[in-house]
Design an enzyme around this catalytic site. Structure first.
Site, short mmCIF file in Angstrom:
data_model
loop_
_atom_site.label_atom_id
_atom_site.label_comp_id
_atom_site.label_asym_id
_atom_site.label_seq_id
_atom_site.Cartn_x
_atom_site.Cartn_y
_atom_site.Cartn_z
N ASP A 13 0.82 -1.22 0.00
CA ASP A 13 0.00 0.00 0.00
C ASP A 13 0.85 1.27 0.00
O ASP A 13 0.46 2.30 0.54
CB ASP A 13 -0.96 0.04 1.21
CG ASP A 13 -1.75 -1.24 1.33
OD1 ASP A 13 -2.27 -1.69 0.30
OD2 ASP A 13 -1.83 -1.80 2.44
N LYS A 16 2.12 2.01 -5.18
CA LYS A 16 2.81 1.49 -6.38
C LYS A 16 2.03 1.78 -7.65
O LYS A 16 2.62 2.04 -8.70
CB LYS A 16 3.04 -0.03 -6.24
CG LYS A 16 4.04 -0.38 -5.16
CD LYS A 16 4.18 -1.87 -4.99
CE LYS A 16 2.90 -2.50 -4.49
NZ LYS A 16 2.53 -2.11 -3.12
N GLY A 40 -5.05 -4.25 -4.78
CA GLY A 40 -5.95 -3.41 -5.56
C GLY A 40 -5.31 -2.13 -6.04
O GLY A 40 -4.57 -1.49 -5.31
N HIS A 41 -5.56 -1.81 -7.28
CA HIS A 41 -5.22 -0.49 -7.78
C HIS A 41 -6.54 0.19 -8.09
O HIS A 41 -7.35 -0.36 -8.82
CB HIS A 41 -4.44 -0.55 -9.09
CG HIS A 41 -3.05 -1.04 -8.92
ND1 HIS A 41 -2.25 -0.66 -7.87
CD2 HIS A 41 -2.31 -1.87 -9.66
CE1 HIS A 41 -1.08 -1.24 -7.99
NE2 HIS A 41 -1.09 -1.98 -9.06
N ARG A 142 3.12 -29.25 -5.85
CA ARG A 142 3.04 -29.81 -7.21
C ARG A 142 1.73 -30.52 -7.51
O ARG A 142 1.67 -31.48 -8.25
CB ARG A 142 4.25 -30.70 -7.50
CG ARG A 142 5.48 -29.83 -7.71
CD ARG A 142 6.75 -30.54 -7.46
NE ARG A 142 6.83 -30.99 -6.10
CZ ARG A 142 7.74 -31.84 -5.66
NH1 ARG A 142 8.63 -32.35 -6.49
NH2 ARG A 142 7.78 -32.19 -4.40
N GLN A 223 2.01 -5.92 -3.11
CA GLN A 223 2.41 -5.92 -1.69
C GLN A 223 3.77 -5.23 -1.51
O GLN A 223 4.07 -4.32 -2.26
CB GLN A 223 2.42 -7.34 -1.10
CG GLN A 223 1.04 -7.97 -0.97
CD GLN A 223 0.65 -8.79 -2.18
OE1 GLN A 223 1.47 -9.38 -2.84
NE2 GLN A 223 -0.63 -8.85 -2.48
N GLY A 301 -11.29 -2.98 2.25
CA GLY A 301 -11.87 -1.90 3.05
C GLY A 301 -11.34 -1.89 4.48
O GLY A 301 -11.76 -1.09 5.30
N LYS A 330 2.83 10.26 -0.85
CA LYS A 330 1.96 10.76 0.23
C LYS A 330 2.65 11.71 1.20
O LYS A 330 2.32 11.76 2.39
CB LYS A 330 1.35 9.58 0.98
CG LYS A 330 0.34 8.80 0.11
CD LYS A 330 -0.48 7.86 0.93
CE LYS A 330 -1.83 7.62 0.31
NZ LYS A 330 -2.69 6.75 1.10
N ASP A 332 2.22 14.76 1.20
CA ASP A 332 1.19 15.75 1.54
C ASP A 332 0.46 15.41 2.84
O ASP A 332 -0.01 16.31 3.54
CB ASP A 332 0.18 15.86 0.39
CG ASP A 332 -0.39 14.51 -0.02
OD1 ASP A 332 0.41 13.63 -0.40
OD2 ASP A 332 -1.61 14.32 0.05
#
Ligand code: GDP
Length: 425
Positions: A13, A16, A40-41, A142, A223, A301, A330, A332
């Protein structure tokens, strides 16, 4: 022309997706190399918000071929849903290429992950329950089933039969669930096969050929380093290897092809789920970071744990990945803190550690040694160059680079593309 790797330097997170998007202009191929549909993107396409979990975000650019390499585990149902979602908003998914060597997530992986997490109770790992861990486990054991198996129905049925014999015993006798039937799974997966057929290729050769004619390849991990199966805080890790070395194994290219290894580094640290996190802030500081940084999982979430910048893990990430540069995200979010803490070392059992401690128990017990840097009040989101940043923010960045021993190449001050500031400008 070279390959570049984008790797998270923390617990995932780090942003990326944003970095990949920034670099995409110069890329011809964007390759996802590990994980499954748990990373997730969130992307904006044609005015629609799309959540992509498997398909690299490069798919939004008509000049880019998006590739899913061998080391990714693919739930074909989810993959097809994502392709449909893209098509529905006018993004052409036909340039997606998937390796036939990818292992598939099967219905019993989902079912087993659900019941085993429940069984573990308070020791549960907090997985995303998408069947990813069980699919990787079967790959190592396998008894996994690969995408290429879809194109030989007899083989597919045989492999499924073998797998289900054991899986059904576990599901019914250990967990008291209903057994799964071969026929229903074959029907579904043969339908998926028809739709996927034109996307399957030898992706290693595709990349090799692209590099030979001077194309740019971006290898994108999911990840982060501290969630790596080998290099992370085992067992609180993901079931694959986000580190650079695995990017090569998965893609099937050699190390000399890679010129840049870009470490994506959030200006503070977050972690989802259980496991050691020395700089976690349980007080108002952590709350504020979580709120301003909107630290909730894209896929689940779930609220992320938040804390201060940890230079110990940055140094570690630099070492195990061979980072050539940092993309800091980030920044900011840090506006408005009077002072900012940066962890330079850990204390555990009376000892000081400048590196990640060699024993996990020490890592669990690690207390951060902080230095405090001056904060700033200015809103950074309108900055368009590093020179626009207040001097305290620049000093903070300089200190991160110094402590990590890696130069910063880009600083991000907001989710927008224009909010990525190249360090050399
Ligand atoms: P990933 O899995 O590493 O791509 O990380 P996430 O998807 O969790 O993180 C990215 C989230 O943070 C997305 O919603 C981005 O739009 C947002 N984001 C990325 N960079 C910045 C930044 O510099 N500032 C802010 N405020 N948000 C950012």
């Amino acid at each position: 022309m070279p390959a570049s790797v984008v790797v998270g330097t923390q617990w995932g997170d780090e942003g990326k997706g944003k970095a990949t998007d920034y670099l995409a202009d110069r890329m011809d191929l964007v390759v996802r190399y590990q994980g499954g549909n748990n990373a997730g993107h969130t992307i904006l396409a044609e005015g629609h918000t799309l959540k992509l979990q498997l398909i690299p975000s490069g798919i939004l650019y008509p000049h880019i071929t998006s590739v899913i390499a061998d080391g990714v585990v693919v739930d074909p149902r989810v993959l097809l849903e994502e392709m449909d979602g893209l098509a529905a908003v006018g993004v052409d998914p036909s340039r997606l290429v998937v390796s036939g060597n990818c292992h598939m997530i099967m219905p019993y992986h989902l079912e087993l992950e659900k019941v085993t997490e429940r069984f573990l109770g308070k020791n549960a790992l907090g997985t995303t329950k998408r069947g990813i861990g069980p699919a990787y486990a079967d790959k190592a054991a396998r008894i996994g089933i690969r995408i290429q198996d879809l194109f030989d129905e007899k083989i597919f049925r045989e492999k499924l039969d073998v797998a289900l014999r054991e899986k059904n015993l576990v599901l019914t006798r250990v967990y008291g669930r209903l057994p799964l039937t071969v026929g229903l799974i074959v029907d579904d997966y043969m339908r998926y096969a028809e739709r996927l057929r034109s996307h399957i290729a030898d992706t290693s050769k595709l990349m090799h050929d692209a590099l030979r004619v001077g194309k740019n390849v971006l290898l994108e991990g999911a990840q982060g380093t501290m969630l790596d199966l080998d290099k992370g805080t085992y067992p609180f890790v993901t079931s694959s290897n986000p580190v650079t070395g695995y990017a090569l194994a998965s893609a099937g290219i050699g190390p000399r092809e890679v010129e840049r290894v870009i470490g994506i580094t959030k200006a503070y640290v977050t972690r989802v789920g259980a496991g050691p996190f020395p700089t976690e802030d349980h007080g108002p500081g952590g709350e504020r970071l979580g709120m301003l940084g909107q630290e909730f999982g894209t896929v689940t979430g779930r609220k992320r744990r938040c804390g201060w910048f940890d230079a110990v893990i940055l140094r570690y990430a630099s070492r195990v990945n061979g980072l050539t540069e940092l993309f800091v995200t980030k920044l900011d979010v840090l506006s408005g803190f009077p002072t900012l803490k940066v962890c330079t070392a850990y204390r555990a059992e009376g000892e000081t550690f400048e590196d990640v401690p060699p024993h996990q128990s020490l890592f669990h017990a690690a207390e951060p040694v902080y230095e405090e840097l001056e904060g700033w009040d200015e809103d950074l989101t309108a900055a368009r160059s590093i020179q626009d940043l207040p001097s305290a923010a620049r000093a903070y960045l300089d200190r991160l680079a110094e402590l990590g021993g890696v130069p910063i190449s880009v600083v991000s001050v907001g989710p927008g593309r224009e909010q990525s500031l190249p360090a050399s400008a």
